[in-house]
Design a protein around this motif. Structure first.
Motif, PDB file in Angstrom:
ATOM      1  N   GLU A  19       0.844  -1.192   0.000  1.00 11.72           N
ATOM      2  CA  GLU A  19       0.000   0.000   0.000  1.00 11.72           C
ATOM      3  C   GLU A  19       0.885   1.250   0.000  1.00 11.72           C
ATOM      4  N   ARG A  21       0.921   5.505   0.668  1.00 10.54           N
ATOM      5  CA  ARG A  21       0.227   6.659   1.251  1.00 10.54           C
ATOM      6  C   ARG A  21       0.986   7.939   0.904  1.00 10.54           C
ATOM      7  N   THR A  22       0.301   9.038   1.043  1.00 12.54           N
ATOM      8  CA  THR A  22       0.939  10.317   0.738  1.00 12.54           C
ATOM      9  C   THR A  22       1.517  10.932   2.012  1.00 12.54           C
ATOM     10  N   TRP A  25      -1.091  12.330   4.142  1.00 20.07           N
ATOM     11  CA  TRP A  25      -1.809  11.327   4.923  1.00 20.07           C
ATOM     12  C   TRP A  25      -1.067  11.077   6.245  1.00 20.07           C
ATOM     13  N   ARG A  56       6.986   3.432   0.896  1.00 25.59           N
ATOM     14  CA  ARG A  56       5.538   3.375   0.626  1.00 25.59           C
ATOM     15  C   ARG A  56       4.910   4.748   0.762  1.00 25.59           C
ATOM     16  N   SER A  60       2.256  12.320  -4.207  1.00 27.39           N
ATOM     17  CA  SER A  60       0.805  12.384  -4.396  1.00 27.39           C
ATOM     18  C   SER A  60       0.387  11.121  -5.131  1.00 27.39           C
ATOM     19  N   SER A  61      -0.877  11.072  -5.520  1.00 24.02           N
ATOM     20  CA  SER A  61      -1.351   9.892  -6.241  1.00 24.02           C
ATOM     21  C   SER A  61      -0.790   9.835  -7.658  1.00 24.02           C
ATOM     22  N   LYS A  62      -0.124  10.884  -8.061  1.00 17.22           N
ATOM     23  CA  LYS A  62       0.376  10.938  -9.438  1.00 17.22           C
ATOM     24  C   LYS A  62       1.852  10.559  -9.528  1.00 17.22           C
ATOM     25  N   LYS A  63       2.645  11.188  -8.665  1.00 11.51           N
ATOM     26  CA  LYS A  63       4.081  10.924  -8.734  1.00 11.51           C
ATOM     27  C   LYS A  63       4.581  10.295  -7.437  1.00 11.51           C
ATOM     28  N   TYR A  64       5.752   9.692  -7.501  1.00 12.48           N
ATOM     29  CA  TYR A  64       6.288   8.969  -6.354  1.00 12.48           C
ATOM     30  C   TYR A  64       7.088   9.853  -5.403  1.00 12.48           C
TER      31      TYR A  64
END
Length: 89
Positions: A19, A21-22, A25, A56, A60-64
């Motif tokens: 999983e 997370r950002t 988060w 992990r 963001s949800s776009k880049k690592y």
DNA sequence: CAATAATAGTCCC
DNA sequence: GGGACTATTATTG
């Protein structure tokens, strides 16, 4: 080692395998929704990069985002963990 | 007090 | 969707 860093480590350690997370988060879990800067600091300045699954934690949800041992390695680790999770399930 | 860092959100194309 | 710009916070010298 500050108290805030401890919170960050504890939160990151409970992230499930595979999983992601950002930083936001994690910051929210630490009680500071706008402390993602300090979160990244806590992970980067400490040797816990190998002890906690900080790979992990992504931007963001776009880049690592980044990784102390290399963003490429981080991305590879995440992809690898996904495979591991698929295997053990 | 100023500098630093592994970001997030928003604007514009 | 992706590039550029700004805001934000804890730690350290």
């Amino acid at each position: 080692m500050t108290d805030f860093e401890k919170k960050v480590l504890r939160v990151v350690l409970k992230i499930p395998l595979g999983e992601v997370r950002t930083y936001k988060w994690v910051a929210q879990k630490c009680g500071r929704p706008r402390a993602w800067r300090a979160v990244a600091n806590a992970l980067a300045k400490n040797p816990f990069t190998l002890l906690v699954p900080c790979h992990r934690v992504v931007k963001s949800s776009k880049k690592y985002g980044g990784y102390a041992l290399g963003a490429a390695l981080k991305k590879d680790l995440i992809n690898l963990e996904k495979k591991i999770r698929d295997v053990i399930e």
